[in-house]
Design a protein around this motif. Structure first.
Motif, PDB file in Angstrom:
ATOM      1  N   ASP A  16      19.832  -3.406 -18.654  1.00 12.37           N
ATOM      2  CA  ASP A  16      20.947  -3.472 -19.109  1.00 12.37           C
ATOM      3  C   ASP A  16      21.254  -2.998 -20.488  1.00 12.37           C
ATOM      4  O   ASP A  16      22.297  -2.337 -20.675  1.00 12.37           O
ATOM      5  N   TYR A  17      20.567  -3.340 -21.259  1.00 14.95           N
ATOM      6  CA  TYR A  17      20.941  -3.185 -22.665  1.00 14.95           C
ATOM      7  C   TYR A  17      20.694  -1.708 -23.181  1.00 14.95           C
ATOM      8  O   TYR A  17      21.289  -1.160 -23.993  1.00 14.95           O
ATOM      9  N   ILE A  18      20.104  -0.718 -22.221  1.00 15.05           N
ATOM     10  CA  ILE A  18      19.837   0.502 -22.564  1.00 15.05           C
ATOM     11  C   ILE A  18      21.426   1.081 -22.232  1.00 15.05           C
ATOM     12  O   ILE A  18      21.779   1.916 -23.010  1.00 15.05           O
ATOM     13  N   ASN A  19      21.943   0.894 -21.167  1.00 15.10           N
ATOM     14  CA  ASN A  19      23.304   1.198 -20.831  1.00 15.10           C
ATOM     15  C   ASN A  19      24.057   0.749 -21.864  1.00 15.10           C
ATOM     16  O   ASN A  19      25.276   1.618 -22.281  1.00 15.10           O
ATOM     17  N   LEU A  20      24.036  -0.461 -22.331  1.00 18.06           N
ATOM     18  CA  LEU A  20      25.114  -0.999 -23.138  1.00 18.06           C
ATOM     19  C   LEU A  20      24.892  -0.337 -24.628  1.00 18.06           C
ATOM     20  O   LEU A  20      25.930  -0.164 -25.255  1.00 18.06           O
ATOM     21  N   GLN A  87       7.714  -9.193 -26.606  1.00 15.62           N
ATOM     22  CA  GLN A  87       8.908  -8.952 -25.878  1.00 15.62           C
ATOM     23  C   GLN A  87       9.805  -7.820 -26.716  1.00 15.62           C
ATOM     24  O   GLN A  87      10.462  -6.877 -26.167  1.00 15.62           O
ATOM     25  N   MET A  88       9.410  -7.815 -28.250  1.00 17.69           N
ATOM     26  CA  MET A  88      10.085  -6.985 -28.970  1.00 17.69           C
ATOM     27  C   MET A  88       9.452  -5.299 -28.678  1.00 17.69           C
ATOM     28  O   MET A  88      10.307  -4.634 -28.785  1.00 17.69           O
ATOM     29  N   GLU A  89       8.075  -5.627 -28.556  1.00 16.16           N
ATOM     30  CA  GLU A  89       7.434  -4.044 -28.348  1.00 16.16           C
ATOM     31  C   GLU A  89       7.732  -3.491 -26.993  1.00 16.16           C
ATOM     32  O   GLU A  89       7.963  -2.308 -26.808  1.00 16.16           O
ATOM     33  N   ALA A  90       8.315  -4.656 -25.811  1.00 11.68           N
ATOM     34  CA  ALA A  90       8.647  -3.827 -24.558  1.00 11.68           C
ATOM     35  C   ALA A  90       9.976  -3.131 -25.010  1.00 11.68           C
ATOM     36  O   ALA A  90      10.361  -1.969 -24.293  1.00 11.68           O
ATOM     37  N   ILE A  91      10.777  -3.739 -25.932  1.00 12.33           N
ATOM     38  CA  ILE A  91      12.153  -3.148 -26.275  1.00 12.33           C
ATOM     39  C   ILE A  91      11.860  -1.694 -27.012  1.00 12.33           C
ATOM     40  O   ILE A  91      12.533  -0.654 -26.813  1.00 12.33           O
ATOM     41  N   ARG A  92      11.176  -1.609 -27.864  1.00  9.99           N
ATOM     42  CA  ARG A  92      10.557  -0.521 -28.839  1.00  9.99           C
ATOM     43  C   ARG A  92      10.243   0.476 -27.966  1.00  9.99           C
ATOM     44  O   ARG A  92      10.581   1.660 -27.939  1.00  9.99           O
ATOM     45  N   LEU A  93       9.308   0.173 -27.081  1.00  7.65           N
ATOM     46  CA  LEU A  93       8.750   1.275 -25.869  1.00  7.65           C
ATOM     47  C   LEU A  93       9.947   1.894 -25.118  1.00  7.65           C
ATOM     48  O   LEU A  93      10.019   2.916 -24.946  1.00  7.65           O
ATOM     49  N   ARG A  94      10.736   1.095 -24.468  1.00 10.08           N
ATOM     50  CA  ARG A  94      11.945   1.406 -23.647  1.00 10.08           C
ATOM     51  C   ARG A  94      12.969   2.259 -24.310  1.00 10.08           C
ATOM     52  O   ARG A  94      13.321   3.226 -24.012  1.00 10.08           O
ATOM     53  N   VAL A  95      13.238   1.807 -25.793  1.00 14.92           N
ATOM     54  CA  VAL A  95      14.288   2.737 -26.541  1.00 14.92           C
ATOM     55  C   VAL A  95      13.811   3.971 -26.768  1.00 14.92           C
ATOM     56  O   VAL A  95      14.497   5.075 -26.862  1.00 14.92           O
ATOM     57  N   GLU A  97      11.496   5.758 -24.978  1.00 17.94           N
ATOM     58  CA  GLU A  97      11.454   6.448 -23.877  1.00 17.94           C
ATOM     59  C   GLU A  97      12.743   6.965 -23.690  1.00 17.94           C
ATOM     60  O   GLU A  97      12.921   8.244 -23.357  1.00 17.94           O
ATOM     61  N   ILE A  98      14.036   6.324 -23.722  1.00 23.75           N
ATOM     62  CA  ILE A  98      15.142   6.650 -23.379  1.00 23.75           C
ATOM     63  C   ILE A  98      15.948   7.518 -24.343  1.00 23.75           C
ATOM     64  O   ILE A  98      16.407   8.803 -24.121  1.00 23.75           O
ATOM     65  N   PHE A  99      16.021   7.081 -25.541  1.00 24.11           N
ATOM     66  CA  PHE A  99      16.879   7.629 -26.851  1.00 24.11           C
ATOM     67  C   PHE A  99      15.776   8.803 -27.659  1.00 24.11           C
ATOM     68  O   PHE A  99      16.513   9.185 -28.570  1.00 24.11           O
ATOM     69  N   PHE A 100      14.437   8.775 -27.415  1.00 24.62           N
ATOM     70  CA  PHE A 100      13.714   9.415 -28.274  1.00 24.62           C
ATOM     71  C   PHE A 100      13.910   9.140 -29.636  1.00 24.62           C
ATOM     72  O   PHE A 100      14.109   9.779 -30.830  1.00 24.62           O
ATOM     73  N   ALA A 101      13.940   7.678 -30.011  1.00 25.33           N
ATOM     74  CA  ALA A 101      14.478   7.342 -31.213  1.00 25.33           C
ATOM     75  C   ALA A 101      13.440   7.403 -32.246  1.00 25.33           C
ATOM     76  O   ALA A 101      13.472   7.221 -33.264  1.00 25.33           O
ATOM     77  N   GLY A 102      11.959   7.446 -31.876  1.00 25.19           N
ATOM     78  CA  GLY A 102      10.771   7.634 -32.777  1.00 25.19           C
ATOM     79  C   GLY A 102      10.458   6.214 -33.604  1.00 25.19           C
ATOM     80  O   GLY A 102      10.076   6.065 -34.852  1.00 25.19           O
ATOM     81  N   LEU A 103      10.993   5.187 -32.823  1.00 27.26           N
ATOM     82  CA  LEU A 103      10.677   3.648 -33.402  1.00 27.26           C
ATOM     83  C   LEU A 103       9.202   3.587 -33.813  1.00 27.26           C
ATOM     84  O   LEU A 103       8.565   3.666 -32.533  1.00 27.26           O
TER      85      LEU A 103
END
Length: 209
Positions: A16-20, A87-95, A97-103
């Motif tokens: 859900d946080y991706i959509n938000l 848990q933060m690593e999972a967020i980094r990978l997901r962001v 993947e979706i936003f091509f953020a280069g984190l």
């Protein structure tokens, strides 16, 4: 985006946080951390003797008119910290993947706001000039009550509208794009503990010579 004051803000869990983040630029995830992990991280923070007065700017100058919190940088050298970093690593990978953020990496510190401590309005990154891309704030106050202070006020990019007043409730996670949202922490009336973190881009790779 609505200009009305929101005391809780958009909330959700997992994907859900991706959509938000896409729609609002920020997301509040109630109960993101388990009560057990909150208790472990809070106990570790409270037992530490390594607290330092927080600084301002790249040089870390201490300016108590701007902020009065204390911090300890996290190294991931305990079981609660390792679980939190996973848990933060999972967020980094997901962001990414979706936003091509280069984190590229994640950094974080414990923050302690004793009674009367605050942090004046600021941004976590200057537009186009910083490595910090996505900010995270996770709260470690399971007994927080209205009137305890320490709320985070989030403003729009133009700094003309207050978007949210977020209570530092234990286990809740706040995410927002670091360049886009001025924010401040109101004076705490009781001890307030949190983890402030930043998902970072490698500037050397993002801006090659």
């Amino acid at each position: 985006m609505s200009t009305a004051l929101n005391t809780t803000g958009p909330g959700g869990r997992d994907s859900d946080y991706i959509n938000l983040l896409s729609e609002h630029g920020w997301a509040l995830l109630p109960g993101f951390l388990s009560a057990e992990l909150v208790a472990g991280l809070r106990w570790e923070a409270m037992q530490s003797a390594d607290w330092q007065q927080a600084g301002v700017g790249l040089e870390g100058q201490r300016q108590t008119k701007i902020r009065r919190d204390h911090t300890i940088w996290m190294k991931g050298d305990s079981e609660p910290q390792r679980e939190y970093f996973q848990q933060m690593e999972a967020i980094r990978l997901r962001v990414n993947e979706i936003f091509f953020a280069g984190l590229f990496e994640y950094e974080s510190h414990f923050a302690h706001y004793p009674e009367g401590a605050f942090y004046r309005k600021h941004r976590d990154a200057l537009r186009g000039r910083g490595a910090r891309i996505l900010t995270s704030v996770c709260y470690l106050n399971p007994q927080w009550q209205p009137g305890d202070g320490g709320e985070l006020l989030l403003y729009n990019d133009a700094d003309t509208t207050q978007l949210a007043q977020i209570a530092p409730k234990g286990g809740d996670l706040l995410l927002f794009w670091s360049e886009d949202f001025p924010h401040e922490v109101l004076p705490a009336k009781v001890d307030r503990y949190s983890i402030a973190g930043w998902f970072r881009r490698n500037l050397e790779l993002a801006n090659p010579l």
